[in-house]
Design a protein around this motif. Structure first.
Motif, PDB file in Angstrom:
ATOM      1  N   GLY A 105       0.791  -1.368   0.540  1.00 14.66           N
ATOM      2  CA  GLY A 105       0.076   0.067  -0.079  1.00 14.66           C
ATOM      3  C   GLY A 105       0.899   1.280   0.242  1.00 14.66           C
ATOM      4  O   GLY A 105       1.847   1.381   0.224  1.00 14.66           O
ATOM      5  N   ALA A 106       0.084   2.189  -0.387  1.00 15.47           N
ATOM      6  CA  ALA A 106       0.865   3.306  -0.257  1.00 15.47           C
ATOM      7  C   ALA A 106       1.269   3.560   1.196  1.00 15.47           C
ATOM      8  O   ALA A 106       0.615   3.439   2.077  1.00 15.47           O
ATOM      9  CB  ALA A 106      -0.050   4.828  -0.497  1.00 15.47           C
ATOM     10  N   PRO A 107       2.048   4.734   1.356  1.00 16.30           N
ATOM     11  CA  PRO A 107       2.527   5.274   2.555  1.00 16.30           C
ATOM     12  C   PRO A 107       1.555   5.934   3.692  1.00 16.30           C
ATOM     13  O   PRO A 107       1.638   5.968   5.036  1.00 16.30           O
ATOM     14  CB  PRO A 107       3.931   6.250   2.343  1.00 16.30           C
ATOM     15  CG  PRO A 107       3.890   5.870   1.524  1.00 16.30           C
ATOM     16  CD  PRO A 107       3.010   5.376   0.595  1.00 16.30           C
ATOM     17  N   TRP A 108       0.831   6.859   3.000  1.00 19.68           N
ATOM     18  CA  TRP A 108      -0.017   7.537   3.642  1.00 19.68           C
ATOM     19  C   TRP A 108      -1.990   7.094   3.561  1.00 19.68           C
ATOM     20  O   TRP A 108      -2.133   6.686   2.556  1.00 19.68           O
ATOM     21  CB  TRP A 108      -0.583   9.129   3.298  1.00 19.68           C
ATOM     22  CG  TRP A 108       1.260   9.932   3.804  1.00 19.68           C
ATOM     23  CD1 TRP A 108       2.418  10.105   2.973  1.00 19.68           C
ATOM     24  CD2 TRP A 108       1.423  10.232   5.125  1.00 19.68           C
ATOM     25  NE1 TRP A 108       2.857  10.327   3.996  1.00 19.68           N
ATOM     26  CE2 TRP A 108       2.793  11.099   5.400  1.00 19.68           C
ATOM     27  CE3 TRP A 108       0.376  10.858   6.338  1.00 19.68           C
ATOM     28  CZ2 TRP A 108       3.105  11.710   6.389  1.00 19.68           C
ATOM     29  CZ3 TRP A 108       0.582  11.605   7.212  1.00 19.68           C
ATOM     30  CH2 TRP A 108       2.424  11.616   7.340  1.00 19.68           C
ATOM     31  N   VAL A 109      -2.883   7.249   4.222  1.00 13.21           N
ATOM     32  CA  VAL A 109      -3.642   6.938   4.711  1.00 13.21           C
ATOM     33  C   VAL A 109      -4.594   7.870   4.640  1.00 13.21           C
ATOM     34  O   VAL A 109      -4.532   8.600   5.889  1.00 13.21           O
ATOM     35  CB  VAL A 109      -4.177   5.770   5.141  1.00 13.21           C
ATOM     36  CG1 VAL A 109      -5.758   5.186   4.822  1.00 13.21           C
ATOM     37  CG2 VAL A 109      -3.404   4.576   4.408  1.00 13.21           C
ATOM     38  N   VAL A 110      -5.831   8.422   3.904  1.00 10.21           N
ATOM     39  CA  VAL A 110      -6.645   9.832   3.812  1.00 10.21           C
ATOM     40  C   VAL A 110      -8.281   9.552   4.434  1.00 10.21           C
ATOM     41  O   VAL A 110      -8.372   8.440   3.877  1.00 10.21           O
ATOM     42  CB  VAL A 110      -6.735  10.868   2.589  1.00 10.21           C
ATOM     43  CG1 VAL A 110      -8.131  11.520   2.841  1.00 10.21           C
ATOM     44  CG2 VAL A 110      -5.246  11.328   2.466  1.00 10.21           C
ATOM     45  N   VAL A 111      -7.700   9.363   5.857  1.00 12.59           N
ATOM     46  CA  VAL A 111      -9.501   9.241   5.691  1.00 12.59           C
ATOM     47  C   VAL A 111     -10.413  10.448   6.250  1.00 12.59           C
ATOM     48  O   VAL A 111      -9.771  11.690   6.524  1.00 12.59           O
ATOM     49  CB  VAL A 111      -9.749   9.149   7.927  1.00 12.59           C
ATOM     50  CG1 VAL A 111     -10.837   8.294   8.352  1.00 12.59           C
ATOM     51  CG2 VAL A 111      -8.066   7.513   8.087  1.00 12.59           C
ATOM     52  N   LEU A 112     -11.865   9.994   5.621  1.00 11.36           N
ATOM     53  CA  LEU A 112     -12.512  11.402   5.179  1.00 11.36           C
ATOM     54  C   LEU A 112     -13.735  11.327   4.985  1.00 11.36           C
ATOM     55  O   LEU A 112     -14.695   9.851   4.945  1.00 11.36           O
ATOM     56  CB  LEU A 112     -12.094  11.720   4.133  1.00 11.36           C
ATOM     57  CG  LEU A 112     -12.869  12.514   3.503  1.00 11.36           C
ATOM     58  CD1 LEU A 112     -13.188  14.037   3.923  1.00 11.36           C
ATOM     59  CD2 LEU A 112     -13.015  13.485   1.842  1.00 11.36           C
ATOM     60  N   ALA A 113     -14.993  11.967   6.120  1.00 13.97           N
ATOM     61  CA  ALA A 113     -16.113  11.455   6.054  1.00 13.97           C
ATOM     62  C   ALA A 113     -16.903  12.107   5.663  1.00 13.97           C
ATOM     63  O   ALA A 113     -15.984  13.206   5.550  1.00 13.97           O
ATOM     64  CB  ALA A 113     -16.725  11.943   8.131  1.00 13.97           C
ATOM     65  N   VAL A 114     -17.566  11.430   5.322  1.00 22.01           N
ATOM     66  CA  VAL A 114     -18.490  11.873   4.091  1.00 22.01           C
ATOM     67  C   VAL A 114     -19.294  13.372   4.096  1.00 22.01           C
ATOM     68  O   VAL A 114     -19.503  13.499   3.422  1.00 22.01           O
ATOM     69  CB  VAL A 114     -19.321  10.560   3.302  1.00 22.01           C
ATOM     70  CG1 VAL A 114     -20.863  10.041   4.340  1.00 22.01           C
ATOM     71  CG2 VAL A 114     -20.079  10.752   2.041  1.00 22.01           C
ATOM     72  N   ASP A 115     -19.576  13.520   5.029  1.00 20.89           N
ATOM     73  CA  ASP A 115     -20.116  14.603   5.595  1.00 20.89           C
ATOM     74  C   ASP A 115     -19.955  16.175   5.619  1.00 20.89           C
ATOM     75  O   ASP A 115     -20.122  17.155   6.281  1.00 20.89           O
ATOM     76  CB  ASP A 115     -20.973  14.543   6.784  1.00 20.89           C
ATOM     77  CG  ASP A 115     -20.670  13.931   7.992  1.00 20.89           C
ATOM     78  OD1 ASP A 115     -19.591  14.206   8.074  1.00 20.89           O
ATOM     79  OD2 ASP A 115     -20.924  13.902   9.208  1.00 20.89           O
ATOM     80  N   VAL A 116     -18.844  16.112   4.631  1.00 22.07           N
ATOM     81  CA  VAL A 116     -17.555  16.859   5.044  1.00 22.07           C
ATOM     82  C   VAL A 116     -17.979  18.029   3.285  1.00 22.07           C
ATOM     83  O   VAL A 116     -16.823  17.585   2.686  1.00 22.07           O
ATOM     84  CB  VAL A 116     -16.084  17.026   5.349  1.00 22.07           C
ATOM     85  CG1 VAL A 116     -15.582  18.247   5.423  1.00 22.07           C
ATOM     86  CG2 VAL A 116     -15.936  16.841   7.072  1.00 22.07           C
ATOM     87  N   PRO A 117     -18.016  19.376   3.283  1.00 21.83           N
ATOM     88  CA  PRO A 117     -19.063  19.792   1.899  1.00 21.83           C
ATOM     89  C   PRO A 117     -17.643  19.607   1.374  1.00 21.83           C
ATOM     90  O   PRO A 117     -17.639  19.415   0.747  1.00 21.83           O
ATOM     91  CB  PRO A 117     -19.603  20.880   1.681  1.00 21.83           C
ATOM     92  CG  PRO A 117     -20.580  20.111   3.691  1.00 21.83           C
ATOM     93  CD  PRO A 117     -19.403  19.469   4.324  1.00 21.83           C
ATOM     94  N   ARG A 118     -16.917  20.863   2.150  1.00 28.89           N
ATOM     95  CA  ARG A 118     -15.980  21.210   1.775  1.00 28.89           C
ATOM     96  C   ARG A 118     -14.370  20.229   1.648  1.00 28.89           C
ATOM     97  O   ARG A 118     -13.478  21.087   2.332  1.00 28.89           O
ATOM     98  CB  ARG A 118     -14.814  22.289   2.103  1.00 28.89           C
ATOM     99  CG  ARG A 118     -16.517  23.894   2.096  1.00 28.89           C
ATOM    100  CD  ARG A 118     -16.245  24.979   2.345  1.00 28.89           C
ATOM    101  NE  ARG A 118     -14.754  25.583   1.291  1.00 28.89           N
ATOM    102  CZ  ARG A 118     -14.665  27.063   2.151  1.00 28.89           C
ATOM    103  NH1 ARG A 118     -14.586  26.994   2.859  1.00 28.89           N
ATOM    104  NH2 ARG A 118     -13.006  27.155   1.421  1.00 28.89           N
ATOM    105  N   SER A 119     -14.135  19.270   1.817  1.00 26.39           N
ATOM    106  CA  SER A 119     -13.232  17.941   1.627  1.00 26.39           C
ATOM    107  C   SER A 119     -12.334  18.395   0.727  1.00 26.39           C
ATOM    108  O   SER A 119     -11.516  18.124   0.965  1.00 26.39           O
ATOM    109  CB  SER A 119     -13.833  16.400   1.634  1.00 26.39           C
ATOM    110  OG  SER A 119     -14.730  16.350   0.420  1.00 26.39           O
ATOM    111  N   ALA A 120     -12.829  19.096  -0.934  1.00 22.39           N
ATOM    112  CA  ALA A 120     -12.121  18.970  -1.729  1.00 22.39           C
ATOM    113  C   ALA A 120     -10.846  19.990  -1.664  1.00 22.39           C
ATOM    114  O   ALA A 120     -10.401  19.731  -2.247  1.00 22.39           O
ATOM    115  CB  ALA A 120     -12.671  18.966  -3.124  1.00 22.39           C
TER     116      ALA A 120
END
Length: 239
Positions: free
Chosen positions: A108-123
């Protein structure tokens, strides 16, 4: 530890993001939304799930922990999985997502981004996390024996850590999850059990970037209407 400045301030990197995998948490009961699925809420023309997937579009592999996409299918690089038992909480969902990443690519990649789906400005938020990861990985490499933090965790403008908007080093994340699983399992355990065992680096985000949609009042502040109301923002094709 004091929060670090935003990327581009104080010498943080502006280089290309590091290789990363992603886990998007898109399950849960959405009790305070009356059970309406958060991934299907629409903000500025795109569902929250579409926005989350766009935020991690650069991931080598992405796992969504939540119900599958239905007949239309998912993007080729996206896999879906459910935690067991269902609705076991975010830590259990994260464990299921990381386990699925391991099946797809044991190294796998050295980093894992964890993101809750309910964050409208996640991008807008995810690139800041990855940019900070680049800067501190470079600084750690230059320091004899240094390795940097285990995770870059978003911090909102009120000083609260947001462990579901974070970039984790894969090794420490996997080890701590495995240890917790051996100590009674991950189901119904709080995320603080994870973060308490990691060396975290808070990253203060601009106001609003880490805000989520947890209630209808919050949804309305984002301009997201109730789907059953005139002008509501769940698209028919998503229902």
């Amino acid at each position: 530890m004091e929060p670090v400045p935003r990327p581009g301030v104080g010498g943080l990197s502006q280089e290309a993001p590091p290789p990363f995998d992603a886990v998007v948490l898109a399950g849960g009961r959405a009790t305070r939304l009356g059970g309406f699925p958060k991934p299907l809420l629409v903000f500025e023309g795109a569902s929250l799930l579409e926005r989350a997937l766009a935020a991690v579009a650069g991931a080598r592999q992405t796992v969504v922990v939540g119900p599958g996409p239905g007949a239309d299918g998912a993007p080729p690089a996206v896999r879906y999985v459910l935690e067991e038992p269902r609705f076991g909480g975010p830590l259990a969902a994260l464990g299921a997502g990381v386990e699925e990443l391991g099946r797809g690519s044991p190294d796998g990649a050295p980093w894992v981004v964890v993101l809750a789906v309910d964050v409208p400005r996640s991008a807008d938020a995810v690139p800041l996390l990855l940019d900070a990861a680049v800067g501190f990985a470079r600084a750690a490499a230059a320091a004899e024996g240094g390795r940097g933090p285990d995770a870059i965790v978003a911090e909102d403008d009120a000083g609260r850590l947001q462990p579901l908007l974070a970039a984790y080093r894969r090794g420490p994340l996997t080890r701590v999850l495995a240890g917790l699983d051996c100590e009674g399992g991950l189901t119904d355990r709080p995320m603080r059990d994870l973060v308490a065992r990691l060396d975290l680096l808070p990253l203060r985000l601009p106001a609003g970037l880490s805000d989520d949609v947890d209630t209808w009042d919050a949804a309305e502040r984002w301009g997201i209407g109730r789907p059953d109301a005139p002008g509501g923002t769940a698209r028919q094709e998503d229902l």
